[in-house]
Design an enzyme around this catalytic site. Structure first.
Site, PDB file in Angstrom:
ATOM      1  N   LYS A 183       0.855  -1.177   0.000  1.00 16.21           N
ATOM      2  CA  LYS A 183       0.000   0.000   0.000  1.00 16.21           C
ATOM      3  C   LYS A 183       0.894   1.230   0.000  1.00 16.21           C
ATOM      4  O   LYS A 183       1.495   1.591   1.019  1.00 16.21           O
ATOM      5  CB  LYS A 183      -0.932   0.065   1.215  1.00 16.21           C
ATOM      6  CG  LYS A 183      -1.974   1.173   1.041  1.00 16.21           C
ATOM      7  CD  LYS A 183      -2.285   1.961   2.308  1.00 16.21           C
ATOM      8  CE  LYS A 183      -1.249   2.926   2.705  1.00 16.21           C
ATOM      9  NZ  LYS A 183      -1.288   4.189   1.845  1.00 16.21           N
ATOM     10  N   GLU A 258      10.445   1.147  10.063  1.00 16.13           N
ATOM     11  CA  GLU A 258      11.440   2.194   9.768  1.00 16.13           C
ATOM     12  C   GLU A 258      10.736   3.513  10.022  1.00 16.13           C
ATOM     13  O   GLU A 258       9.888   3.925   9.224  1.00 16.13           O
ATOM     14  CB  GLU A 258      11.882   2.090   8.302  1.00 16.13           C
ATOM     15  CG  GLU A 258      12.660   0.841   7.969  1.00 16.13           C
ATOM     16  CD  GLU A 258      14.028   0.817   8.631  1.00 16.13           C
ATOM     17  OE1 GLU A 258      14.680  -0.231   8.597  1.00 16.13           O
ATOM     18  OE2 GLU A 258      14.428   1.853   9.197  1.00 16.13           O
ATOM     19  N   CYS A 292      14.105  10.741   6.456  1.00 17.51           N
ATOM     20  CA  CYS A 292      14.140  10.427   7.888  1.00 17.51           C
ATOM     21  C   CYS A 292      15.558  10.422   8.420  1.00 17.51           C
ATOM     22  O   CYS A 292      15.773  10.334   9.628  1.00 17.51           O
ATOM     23  CB  CYS A 292      13.513   9.066   8.116  1.00 17.51           C
ATOM     24  SG  CYS A 292      14.348   7.840   7.152  1.00 17.51           S
ATOM     25  N   GLU A 389      11.034  16.216  14.233  1.00 20.35           N
ATOM     26  CA  GLU A 389      11.632  16.191  12.899  1.00 20.35           C
ATOM     27  C   GLU A 389      11.025  17.323  12.064  1.00 20.35           C
ATOM     28  O   GLU A 389       9.813  17.383  11.916  1.00 20.35           O
ATOM     29  CB  GLU A 389      11.218  14.870  12.274  1.00 20.35           C
ATOM     30  CG  GLU A 389      12.174  14.218  11.383  1.00 20.35           C
ATOM     31  CD  GLU A 389      11.686  12.816  11.052  1.00 20.35           C
ATOM     32  OE1 GLU A 389      10.508  12.492  11.283  1.00 20.35           O
ATOM     33  OE2 GLU A 389      12.502  12.047  10.559  1.00 20.35           O
TER      34      GLU A 389
HETATM   35  N1  LIG Z   1      12.751   5.466   8.926  1.00 20.99           N
HETATM   36  C1  LIG Z   1      12.560   5.649   7.631  1.00 20.99           C
HETATM   37  O1  LIG Z   1      13.208   5.041   6.756  1.00 20.99           O
HETATM   38  C2  LIG Z   1      11.527   6.625   7.191  1.00 20.99           C
HETATM   39  C3  LIG Z   1      10.715   7.322   8.091  1.00 20.99           C
HETATM   40  N2  LIG Z   1       9.781   8.229   7.620  1.00 20.99           N
HETATM   41  C4  LIG Z   1       9.018   9.029   8.576  1.00 20.99           C
HETATM   42  O2  LIG Z   1       7.632   9.185   8.124  1.00 20.99           O
HETATM   43  C5  LIG Z   1       7.217  10.537   8.266  1.00 20.99           C
HETATM   44  C6  LIG Z   1       6.938  11.147   6.937  1.00 20.99           C
HETATM   45  O3  LIG Z   1       6.293  10.254   6.097  1.00 20.99           O
HETATM   46  P1  LIG Z   1       4.686  10.189   6.066  1.00 20.99           P
HETATM   47  O4  LIG Z   1       4.301   9.510   4.807  1.00 20.99           O
HETATM   48  O5  LIG Z   1       4.069  11.514   6.361  1.00 20.99           O
HETATM   49  O6  LIG Z   1       4.354   9.245   7.256  1.00 20.99           O
HETATM   50  P2  LIG Z   1       2.940   8.586   7.580  1.00 20.99           P
HETATM   51  O7  LIG Z   1       3.271   7.699   8.693  1.00 20.99           O
HETATM   52  O8  LIG Z   1       1.829   9.552   7.721  1.00 20.99           O
HETATM   53  O9  LIG Z   1       2.569   7.721   6.267  1.00 20.99           O
HETATM   54  C7  LIG Z   1       3.335   6.630   5.916  1.00 20.99           C
HETATM   55  C8  LIG Z   1       2.406   5.589   5.333  1.00 20.99           C
HETATM   56  O10 LIG Z   1       1.517   5.174   6.357  1.00 20.99           O
HETATM   57  C9  LIG Z   1       0.167   5.289   5.904  1.00 20.99           C
HETATM   58  N3  LIG Z   1      -0.710   5.576   7.029  1.00 20.99           N
HETATM   59  C10 LIG Z   1      -1.046   6.782   7.535  1.00 20.99           C
HETATM   60  N4  LIG Z   1      -1.893   6.616   8.571  1.00 20.99           N
HETATM   61  C11 LIG Z   1      -2.105   5.274   8.704  1.00 20.99           C
HETATM   62  C12 LIG Z   1      -2.883   4.448   9.581  1.00 20.99           C
HETATM   63  N5  LIG Z   1      -3.629   4.976  10.539  1.00 20.99           N
HETATM   64  N6  LIG Z   1      -2.844   3.094   9.412  1.00 20.99           N
HETATM   65  C13 LIG Z   1      -2.089   2.552   8.433  1.00 20.99           C
HETATM   66  N7  LIG Z   1      -1.331   3.279   7.570  1.00 20.99           N
HETATM   67  C14 LIG Z   1      -1.344   4.617   7.715  1.00 20.99           C
HETATM   68  C15 LIG Z   1       0.208   6.397   4.881  1.00 20.99           C
HETATM   69  O11 LIG Z   1      -0.923   6.265   4.034  1.00 20.99           O
HETATM   70  P3  LIG Z   1      -1.555   7.617   3.413  1.00 20.99           P
HETATM   71  O12 LIG Z   1      -0.527   8.184   2.528  1.00 20.99           O
HETATM   72  O13 LIG Z   1      -2.767   7.127   2.673  1.00 20.99           O
HETATM   73  O14 LIG Z   1      -1.889   8.501   4.574  1.00 20.99           O
HETATM   74  C16 LIG Z   1       1.526   6.104   4.183  1.00 20.99           C
HETATM   75  O15 LIG Z   1       1.353   5.082   3.224  1.00 20.99           O
HETATM   76  C17 LIG Z   1       8.340  11.232   8.962  1.00 20.99           C
HETATM   77  O16 LIG Z   1       8.185  11.117  10.355  1.00 20.99           O
HETATM   78  C18 LIG Z   1       9.571  10.426   8.560  1.00 20.99           C
HETATM   79  O17 LIG Z   1      10.655  10.521   9.438  1.00 20.99           O
HETATM   80  C19 LIG Z   1       9.535   8.435   6.310  1.00 20.99           C
HETATM   81  C20 LIG Z   1      10.317   7.749   5.409  1.00 20.99           C
HETATM   82  C21 LIG Z   1      11.372   6.828   5.769  1.00 20.99           C
HETATM   83  O1  LIG Z   2      12.525   7.565   3.584  1.00 19.58           O
HETATM   84  C1  LIG Z   2      13.630   7.841   3.917  1.00 19.58           C
HETATM   85  O2  LIG Z   2      13.935   8.856   4.519  1.00 19.58           O
HETATM   86  C2  LIG Z   2      14.656   6.880   3.489  1.00 19.58           C
HETATM   87  O3  LIG Z   2      14.748   5.806   4.363  1.00 19.58           O
HETATM   88  C3  LIG Z   2      15.929   7.615   3.417  1.00 19.58           C
HETATM   89  S1  LIG Z   2      17.097   6.790   2.529  1.00 19.58           S
HETATM   90  O4  LIG Z   2      16.868   5.331   2.571  1.00 19.58           O
HETATM   91  O5  LIG Z   2      17.024   7.279   1.146  1.00 19.58           O
HETATM   92  O6  LIG Z   2      18.298   7.187   3.242  1.00 19.58           O
END
Ligand SMILES: NC(=O)C1=CN([C@@H]2O[C@H](COP(=O)(O)OP(=O)(O)OC[C@H]3O[C@@H](n4cnc5c(N)ncnc54)[C@H](OP(=O)(O)O)[C@@H]3O)[C@@H](O)[C@H]2O)C=CC1
Ligand SMILES: O=C(O)[C@H](O)CS(=O)(=O)O
Length: 486
Positions: A183, A258, A292, A389
């Site tokens: 998803k 993650e 992230c 963040e």
């Molecule tokens: N550690 C890592 O590698 C990464 C961490 N992040 C973290 O994620 C955040 C930014 O990304 P963001 O996309 O806004 O994060 P979200 O957690 O809002 O969304 C991530 C995914 O989760 C889905 N989602 C949202 N709410 C729910 C729920 N209640 N139940 C199930 N799935 C849900 C979203 O769907 P929908 O889009 O439909 O809302 C999307 O597909 C930041 O905090 C960032 O640090 C981001 C990328 C990588």
């Molecule tokens: O979503 C992210 O921030 C990724 O995990 C970062 S990376 O893998 O491109 O470092």
């Protein structure tokens, strides 16, 4: 730039991909996807019902027996074909990504290469899913340990890396012999659906790789309520990760998380300042600060503080904000208005608590999703940006005096994904690398993302590791065979 410019229009899919079929939602309901740069409509995708998610789970379950009994070489060959097709269609995949996520086209091209590198990496790992033999407990007894695929998996992925966060999971899952339902984020579904079109072309059997779109909470409920789903891998915010972890408890589903970060970027007095600024720029401004693992707090030792700030301000002056399709643009629109508001909130809170603006205009919500890179100094730990963040192009510099103070400041967060520091003193390097609470440490290096290293965090930044040989462990179960004596 519009969809009509694609060389292969068939890669632009506005339907879900389940069991090798392209499907609309039975209800006809759709979600709209807009270009963050200008608000133009990019396209629409289905809102699948819980029942339709159940159909995807059944398809993945049915495909499992045949896929898991393929030889590792056969699975690797399918993955390598997928990898080759991704690179062959790099330009179209990058165009779709910039249309829906906004990042500069050169970064989108880079992400397609990065995403494809996970598929290649796990194609190679598929053939090294080794077990072991252990001397038995009694004469004549033999102990073996085999590794088997977990089974039907699910992945929920974020908008900031719409292709790589999918292949980092799906590559490992398929290599191990699992099947998967993905998803993608609602803001960026087209990259995922294009990957599905290429998976189909690569001959990945129907039901092995599926992409569904719709209301996130409803989809995750359907996935976690089904005992057929044996694992969930999530990349996104810590709040959502916490919720999903609780949902997976019902059927004791394995989970990989993650999550969010709050990376410190420490510059010691003995650092090479020009290298530190080079690392700071890539670490802070990659994906316009929306990763992230971006530096979220710069901690600079007093002896080099002013030199570092001046050099960073000069480097930031070379950044160019604009539409991701414009040549030379290095900073794009943020993903949406909420992201802009968060940067504005962090900026205004910091100023109200004593921060000084060194360069870049004050961010505001009057310029669509665009935020000019801005540099603040005189940061203190009362400020929100030290604890949350920012996820945008706001660089915040906090001065420190001693190594012990830097470590304490760096670790003063519930998160522990990435941390960075610059020093040329080898004894300090070992001390600081040991003391920092993070899963990933960049030492005189600002770009730590690659397929060969274990990516993941500690504390509230997540569970498990992705990429590297460890990434396969998340999709396999150990089976212990104890063969009794004759
Ligand atoms: N550690 C890592 O590698 C990464 C961490 N992040 C973290 O994620 C955040 C930014 O990304 P963001 O996309 O806004 O994060 P979200 O957690 O809002 O969304 C991530 C995914 O989760 C889905 N989602 C949202 N709410 C729910 C729920 N209640 N139940 C199930 N799935 C849900 C979203 O769907 P929908 O889009 O439909 O809302 C999307 O597909 C930041 O905090 C960032 O640090 C981001 C990328 C990588
Ligand atoms: O979503 C992210 O921030 C990724 O995990 C970062 S990376 O893998 O491109 O470092």
């Amino acid at each position: 730039m519009t969809i009509s410019r694609l060389k292969c229009p068939r890669l632009f899919r506005q339907q879900c991909y389940v069991d090798g079929r392209w499907l609309d939602a039975a209800s006809g309901q759709t979600l709209q996807v807009d270009n963050p740069a200008n608000g133009d409509l990019v396209g629409r995708v289905p809102v699948m019902s819980a029942e339709e998610i159940g159909t995807a789970i059944d398809a993945a379950s049915a495909a499992l027996r045949q896929w898991r009994t393929r030889t590792a070489q056969e699975r690797a060959d399918c993955l390598l074909d997928w990898h080759d097709l991704m690179l062959e269609h790099k330009e179209d995949l990058a165009t779709l990504m910039t249309l829906e996520q906004g990042k500069p086209l050169v970064e989108s091209r880079g992400e397609i290469e990065y995403a494809a590198s996970f598929i290649r990496w796990f194609a190679e790992e598929a053939r090294r899913m080794y077990g072991e033999t252990i001397p038995g407990a009694r004469i004549g007894q033999h102990i073996l340990v085999t590794r088997q695929p977990v089974g039907v998996c699910a992945a929920i992925t974020p908008w900031n890396f719409p292709a790589a966060m999918i292949t980092r999971k799906a590559g490992a899952a398929l290599a191990a012999g699992c099947t998967i339902i993905v998803k993608p984020a609602s803001a960026t579904p087209f990259s995922a659906l294009a990957l599905a079109a290429l998976a189909d072309e690569a001959g990945i059997p129907h039901g092995v790789f599926n992409v569904v779109t719709g209301k996130a909470s409803e989809i995750s409920e359907a996935l976690t309520h089904s005992p057929k789903v044996r694992k969930l891998s999530f990349t996104g915010s810590t709040d959502v990760g916490r919720r999903l972890m609780a949902q997976c408890a019902e059927h004791i589903q394995k989970i990989s998380l993650e999550l969010g970060g709050n990376a410190p970027f420490i510059v010691f007095d003995d650092a090479d300042i020009s290298r530190a600024v080079e690392g700071a720029m890539v670490c802070k401004f990659r994906n316009t600060g929306q990763t992230c693992v971006c530096a979220n707090r710069f901690l600079v030792q007093s002896g080099v503080h002013d030199e570092f700030v001046a050099a960073l301000a000069e480097a930031m002056g070379k950044l160019r904000v604009g539409d991701g399709f414009e040549p030379g643009v290095t900073q794009s629109a943020l993903i949406n208005g909420d992201a802009v508001e968060k940067v504005v909130e962090h900026f205004e809170d910091a100023l109200a608590k004593g921060a000084k603006r060194v360069c870049g205009p004050a961010p505001d919500t009057d310029r669509g999703n665009y935020v000019q890179p801005v540099l603040l100094t005189d940061i203190n730990t009362e400020m929100t940006l030290c604890h949350e963040e920012t996820f945008g192009p706001l660089a915040a510099v906090l001065r420190f005096d001693t190594e012990e103070e830097a470590i304490e400041l760096a670790n003063a967060t519930p998160f522990g994904l990435a941390a960075y520091f610059y020093s040329r003193d080898i004894h300090r390097i070992w001390r600081v690398a040991d003391a920092l609470e993070a899963g990933i440490i960049g030492i005189n290096e600002g770009l730590i993302s690659n397929p060969m290293a274990p990516f993941g965090g500690v504390k509230e930044s997540g569970l498990g590791r992705e990429g590297s040989r460890h990434g396969l462990d998340e999709y396999t179960e150990l089976k212990y065979l104890c063969m009794g004596a004759e």
